[in-house]
Motif scaffolding. Sequence first.
Motif, PDB file in Angstrom:
ATOM      1  N   ALA A 108       0.561   6.884  -9.235  1.00  0.00           N
ATOM      2  CA  ALA A 108       1.886   6.825  -8.774  1.00  0.00           C
ATOM      3  C   ALA A 108       1.997   7.476  -7.529  1.00  0.00           C
ATOM      4  O   ALA A 108       2.933   7.021  -6.495  1.00  0.00           O
ATOM      5  CB  ALA A 108       2.823   7.468  -9.796  1.00  0.00           C
ATOM      6  N   ASN A 109       1.142   8.513  -6.978  1.00  0.00           N
ATOM      7  CA  ASN A 109       0.986   9.019  -5.940  1.00  0.00           C
ATOM      8  C   ASN A 109       0.227   8.361  -4.601  1.00  0.00           C
ATOM      9  O   ASN A 109       0.096   8.943  -3.699  1.00  0.00           O
ATOM     10  CB  ASN A 109       0.522  10.634  -6.016  1.00  0.00           C
ATOM     11  CG  ASN A 109      -0.750  10.667  -6.421  1.00  0.00           C
ATOM     12  OD1 ASN A 109      -1.544   9.710  -6.792  1.00  0.00           O
ATOM     13  ND2 ASN A 109      -1.345  11.808  -6.180  1.00  0.00           N
ATOM     14  N   GLY A 110      -0.322   7.171  -5.115  1.00  0.00           N
ATOM     15  CA  GLY A 110      -1.064   6.563  -4.120  1.00  0.00           C
ATOM     16  C   GLY A 110      -2.574   6.717  -4.231  1.00  0.00           C
ATOM     17  O   GLY A 110      -3.593   5.958  -3.508  1.00  0.00           O
ATOM     18  N   SER A 111      -3.004   7.745  -4.963  1.00  0.00           N
ATOM     19  CA  SER A 111      -4.448   7.742  -5.455  1.00  0.00           C
ATOM     20  C   SER A 111      -5.207   6.880  -6.055  1.00  0.00           C
ATOM     21  O   SER A 111      -4.514   6.167  -7.108  1.00  0.00           O
ATOM     22  CB  SER A 111      -4.644   9.345  -5.874  1.00  0.00           C
ATOM     23  OG  SER A 111      -4.043  10.285  -4.823  1.00  0.00           O
ATOM     24  N   LEU A 112      -6.508   6.697  -5.746  1.00  0.00           N
ATOM     25  CA  LEU A 112      -7.278   5.528  -6.606  1.00  0.00           C
ATOM     26  C   LEU A 112      -7.980   6.280  -7.718  1.00  0.00           C
ATOM     27  O   LEU A 112      -8.721   7.427  -7.472  1.00  0.00           O
ATOM     28  CB  LEU A 112      -8.088   4.808  -5.737  1.00  0.00           C
ATOM     29  CG  LEU A 112      -9.308   3.686  -6.294  1.00  0.00           C
ATOM     30  CD1 LEU A 112      -8.295   2.547  -6.868  1.00  0.00           C
ATOM     31  CD2 LEU A 112     -10.231   3.339  -5.122  1.00  0.00           C
ATOM     32  N   TYR A 113      -7.830   5.719  -8.906  1.00  0.00           N
ATOM     33  CA  TYR A 113      -8.618   6.138  -9.978  1.00  0.00           C
ATOM     34  C   TYR A 113      -9.651   5.310 -10.624  1.00  0.00           C
ATOM     35  O   TYR A 113      -9.413   4.046 -10.977  1.00  0.00           O
ATOM     36  CB  TYR A 113      -7.578   6.543 -11.204  1.00  0.00           C
ATOM     37  CG  TYR A 113      -8.233   7.338 -12.550  1.00  0.00           C
ATOM     38  CD1 TYR A 113      -8.566   8.707 -12.706  1.00  0.00           C
ATOM     39  CD2 TYR A 113      -8.523   6.552 -13.485  1.00  0.00           C
ATOM     40  CE1 TYR A 113      -8.906   8.937 -13.621  1.00  0.00           C
ATOM     41  CE2 TYR A 113      -9.206   7.149 -14.469  1.00  0.00           C
ATOM     42  CZ  TYR A 113      -9.586   8.541 -14.770  1.00  0.00           C
ATOM     43  OH  TYR A 113      -9.903   9.165 -15.694  1.00  0.00           O
ATOM     44  N   VAL A 114     -11.024   5.717 -10.635  1.00  0.00           N
ATOM     45  CA  VAL A 114     -11.932   5.006 -11.133  1.00  0.00           C
ATOM     46  C   VAL A 114     -12.285   5.615 -12.455  1.00  0.00           C
ATOM     47  O   VAL A 114     -12.761   6.790 -12.617  1.00  0.00           O
ATOM     48  CB  VAL A 114     -13.157   5.020 -10.256  1.00  0.00           C
ATOM     49  CG1 VAL A 114     -14.314   4.108 -10.851  1.00  0.00           C
ATOM     50  CG2 VAL A 114     -12.723   4.398  -8.914  1.00  0.00           C
ATOM     51  N   SER A 115     -12.059   4.971 -13.624  1.00  0.00           N
ATOM     52  CA  SER A 115     -12.421   5.327 -15.063  1.00  0.00           C
ATOM     53  C   SER A 115     -13.804   5.729 -15.314  1.00  0.00           C
ATOM     54  O   SER A 115     -14.185   6.766 -15.959  1.00  0.00           O
ATOM     55  CB  SER A 115     -11.602   4.501 -16.120  1.00  0.00           C
ATOM     56  OG  SER A 115     -12.434   3.319 -15.934  1.00  0.00           O
ATOM     57  N   ARG A 116     -14.616   4.938 -15.151  1.00  0.00           N
ATOM     58  CA  ARG A 116     -16.181   5.251 -15.405  1.00  0.00           C
ATOM     59  C   ARG A 116     -16.837   4.689 -14.234  1.00  0.00           C
ATOM     60  O   ARG A 116     -17.143   3.657 -14.014  1.00  0.00           O
ATOM     61  CB  ARG A 116     -16.529   4.447 -16.681  1.00  0.00           C
ATOM     62  CG  ARG A 116     -15.971   4.787 -17.939  1.00  0.00           C
ATOM     63  CD  ARG A 116     -16.242   4.074 -19.040  1.00  0.00           C
ATOM     64  NE  ARG A 116     -17.702   3.944 -19.186  1.00  0.00           N
ATOM     65  CZ  ARG A 116     -18.354   2.878 -19.424  1.00  0.00           C
ATOM     66  NH1 ARG A 116     -17.433   1.747 -19.548  1.00  0.00           N
ATOM     67  NH2 ARG A 116     -19.629   2.723 -19.536  1.00  0.00           N
ATOM     68  N   PHE A 117     -17.421   5.608 -13.492  1.00  0.00           N
ATOM     69  CA  PHE A 117     -18.194   5.381 -12.166  1.00  0.00           C
ATOM     70  C   PHE A 117     -19.451   4.966 -12.706  1.00  0.00           C
ATOM     71  O   PHE A 117     -20.026   5.726 -13.335  1.00  0.00           O
ATOM     72  CB  PHE A 117     -18.006   6.373 -11.145  1.00  0.00           C
ATOM     73  CG  PHE A 117     -18.842   6.251  -9.751  1.00  0.00           C
ATOM     74  CD1 PHE A 117     -17.943   5.840  -8.943  1.00  0.00           C
ATOM     75  CD2 PHE A 117     -20.191   6.301  -9.749  1.00  0.00           C
ATOM     76  CE1 PHE A 117     -18.408   5.633  -7.393  1.00  0.00           C
ATOM     77  CE2 PHE A 117     -20.691   6.239  -8.571  1.00  0.00           C
ATOM     78  CZ  PHE A 117     -19.979   5.802  -7.331  1.00  0.00           C
ATOM     79  N   GLN A 118     -19.977   3.865 -12.079  1.00  0.00           N
ATOM     80  CA  GLN A 118     -21.418   3.290 -12.145  1.00  0.00           C
ATOM     81  C   GLN A 118     -21.815   2.898 -10.846  1.00  0.00           C
ATOM     82  O   GLN A 118     -21.402   2.136 -10.003  1.00  0.00           O
ATOM     83  CB  GLN A 118     -21.451   2.188 -12.972  1.00  0.00           C
ATOM     84  CG  GLN A 118     -20.589   2.593 -14.410  1.00  0.00           C
ATOM     85  CD  GLN A 118     -20.672   1.310 -15.679  1.00  0.00           C
ATOM     86  OE1 GLN A 118     -20.852  -0.084 -15.171  1.00  0.00           O
ATOM     87  NE2 GLN A 118     -20.645   1.561 -16.905  1.00  0.00           N
ATOM     88  N   ARG A 119     -23.074   3.405 -11.038  1.00  0.00           N
ATOM     89  CA  ARG A 119     -23.784   2.922  -9.711  1.00  0.00           C
ATOM     90  C   ARG A 119     -24.154   1.467  -9.645  1.00  0.00           C
ATOM     91  O   ARG A 119     -24.161   0.825  -8.602  1.00  0.00           O
ATOM     92  CB  ARG A 119     -25.241   3.866  -9.702  1.00  0.00           C
ATOM     93  CG  ARG A 119     -26.174   3.448  -8.390  1.00  0.00           C
ATOM     94  CD  ARG A 119     -27.381   4.474  -8.514  1.00  0.00           C
ATOM     95  NE  ARG A 119     -28.081   4.553  -7.214  1.00  0.00           N
ATOM     96  CZ  ARG A 119     -29.242   4.893  -6.978  1.00  0.00           C
ATOM     97  NH1 ARG A 119     -29.904   5.676  -7.912  1.00  0.00           N
ATOM     98  NH2 ARG A 119     -29.798   4.856  -5.878  1.00  0.00           N
ATOM     99  N   VAL A 120     -24.735   0.864 -11.006  1.00  0.00           N
ATOM    100  CA  VAL A 120     -25.029  -0.417 -10.980  1.00  0.00           C
ATOM    101  C   VAL A 120     -24.272  -0.818 -12.043  1.00  0.00           C
ATOM    102  O   VAL A 120     -24.397  -0.379 -13.281  1.00  0.00           O
ATOM    103  CB  VAL A 120     -26.560  -0.818 -11.015  1.00  0.00           C
ATOM    104  CG1 VAL A 120     -26.773  -2.307 -11.075  1.00  0.00           C
ATOM    105  CG2 VAL A 120     -26.925  -0.028  -9.760  1.00  0.00           C
ATOM    106  N   ARG A 121     -23.427  -1.978 -12.035  1.00  0.00           N
ATOM    107  CA  ARG A 121     -22.772  -2.514 -13.317  1.00  0.00           C
ATOM    108  C   ARG A 121     -23.693  -3.780 -13.860  1.00  0.00           C
ATOM    109  O   ARG A 121     -24.634  -4.034 -13.136  1.00  0.00           O
ATOM    110  CB  ARG A 121     -21.136  -3.073 -13.039  1.00  0.00           C
ATOM    111  CG  ARG A 121     -20.576  -1.832 -12.539  1.00  0.00           C
ATOM    112  CD  ARG A 121     -18.925  -2.171 -12.345  1.00  0.00           C
ATOM    113  NE  ARG A 121     -18.017  -1.014 -12.110  1.00  0.00           N
ATOM    114  CZ  ARG A 121     -17.743  -0.487 -13.058  1.00  0.00           C
ATOM    115  NH1 ARG A 121     -17.670  -0.592 -14.196  1.00  0.00           N
ATOM    116  NH2 ARG A 121     -16.852   0.671 -12.848  1.00  0.00           N
TER     117      ARG A 121
END
Length: 761
Positions: A108-121
């Motif tokens: 809501a404040n404009g920040s980006l949320y990545v739930s599960r960071f992965q180097r290679v998907r």
Amino acid sequence: MLATCIPVLQEAVALGPWSPGEGGKLDVRAELWELHKRTARMVFPVLGNSNFGHSSELAFVVEPSDDIAVQEQPLILYCQVEGIQPITITWRKNGAMIVDSENAFMLANGSLYVSRFQRVRGDGSSDEGEYDCMAQNHYGLVVSRKAKIQAATMSDFHIHPQNAVVEEGGVARFQYTLLPKGVLQITGLRAEDSGIFHCVATNIANVKFSREARLTVSGSHSTVYKDPMILVGPENLTLTVHQTAVLECIATGNPRPTHGRPIGVEGIQVLGTGNLMISDLSVQHSGIYVCAANKPGTRVRRTAQGRLVVQAPAEFVQHPQSISRPVGTTAIFTCVAQGEPPPQITWLRNGQILETSDHIKLKNNNSTLSIYGINQADEAIYQCIAENSAGSTQASARLTVLWAEGLPGPPQSVRAETVSATTIQVSWEEPLQNTKEIIGYVLHIRKAADPVEMEYQEAVSKSTFQQLVTDLEPSTSYSFYIKAYTSRGASKASEVTVVSTLGEVPAMPSLFIKVINSTAVQATWEPSIKLGQHEGFKLYYRKVHLSQYTGPVLLASNVTAYNITHLDASMVYEVKLLAYNQHGDGNSTVRFVSLRETVERTVLNPPCDCMKDEQNNKTSATGIIIGIHIGVTCIIFCVLFLMFGYRGRLLMCKNVQEQLSTPQIPRSQRSAAGIILNGAARRDRDERDLNGKQLDMNELERLFPASPCPDLPATHDDTQISTLPMDEFSIVEEQPDSPPKSPHNGSPAASAPHHGPANEG
């Protein structure tokens, strides 16, 4: 024991000093939960802060920053903006828009949320990359700095510690390399330092152990002499300001070598026996560092050196400022940044790369943005991006274009007509609407090939609808447009018209005539830019009494001389030269030359013997000096001649007068009363001469014919003047310098002639 372990990779947590563990092992641990606690403290203040959006500008309060992400863990990138609502925020990765999904979405404040960071998907994509956020309102759009996000990783050990046997008092060094390396140094070894060592590498991604290595301390300290030797010298390092640099230097030898003088600079200290540590680096710390190991009491030394490069992220020295400008004027934004290496500057317009054009120019290595003849389409937010290898930053400013209601429309029917090679007449008609408040017009003039900033203007009264533009360049295209002005602002620009001036014939060339001989002359001229564009020259000549010229003789533009031969030595000739080009012939230059006078002058005045003159010049200085001495000498003799000559003349005249007017004195008395003539006493000689000769008056008259003496006062003179024989007159050479005059004027008529050489000095 000195222990240092300095991983420098961004994904590696800085390891603390090596510490002994159980069984003589060294162990280093990092507490991973510290990262999560820091993340929690950063998130909640941002989420709870709603005090933004009240500024008239659109600007970032918080921008995303570079980060190291842990795989399978959440990642938050922050973006906070202030400005007039409504504001829309979007995110990009590697320049592509990020669409909300289960894995990545905007808070809501404009920040980006990545739930599960992965180097290679699984699909081959990666969450690593460069992220930026964009904010937009009705004033424009701005883009944040780019944040580089990497996954935390740890490679295997490339170098493991090796077993070592070192004598007591020596130096032990264990090395491992994770890219970069960590080093354990133990100096002044003792028996109790023996044991098994291994290195533990820890970061937020993993913990790894190196192979074990045994250190054996043997025997007692040796007394055998060994030259100083540097085992490991400083390496080349490239770091960023505010980081800490450690330059390693280990030396051995017996006796133990001493290190060079320490560097007495604040923030620089020596670790152990030779390692140099520089904390809170600045750009001024960049340079070459030399480690020197000296043999005690001698000048024997060994050196090693390493280069330290300290980079500084780009930062602004001068930010661009928001401005408001009327339509048709010029807007200038200035953005000055510094850093090491020097940053590159890029401009954005509403988030897009700004493209230059005829009315948008970048100068001074992109530090200055100029927008000429602004209109409403130029109203936007302009951003300056400064970036180098150490980091980037951005600043923005808004351009507001002022537009008043009821301004005149653009002038109509603009026409330009060529009048001459340097003059064009421009005419127009008044605007179609709102003409009552017009106070005048401004004509904008520019060479078509010049940039917009080279434009200049001429003001015209409101009742005039044409302007004669002068002092233009020949064969050149010019562009013109008109604006109508009121007290509240200017109209939009009229349509642009382009027209060229006429071509211009060349100017008059300079011409000189030189006589070669009695039948030939040479015409010469000098090339000059004042001639203008020319293709060549035309040369004509004729006898002055004839009407027809010989010529033209066509000469190329690079020719500067031409010989005219087979001429009549008794005639006077006229020579004419002009330059020409594709536009026609220029004005000619005319010269006259008489070969007859030249021949006569040559006969009367033969040429000088230049070699003789040159030789004479060599002795001129000596001649001048001799002449000066002769002249001075002559002047002195001349003065003496005048003084004594006149005195003797006066005495002689007295003698003559006495003889003519008084009775003769007995010879014996006269000789006894002899006087000095011209300073010489001659009594004895007078007696001898008078006994053999007698002065005859006829002889005196013959020597001085009609020579009356000047009038003498009728006074009695007791002095007896002796008469001199003719031999005496022969030695009296001084006479007055006055020119001879007639006897009737009472002046001497037999004065000595003027001695020329005496006065030539």
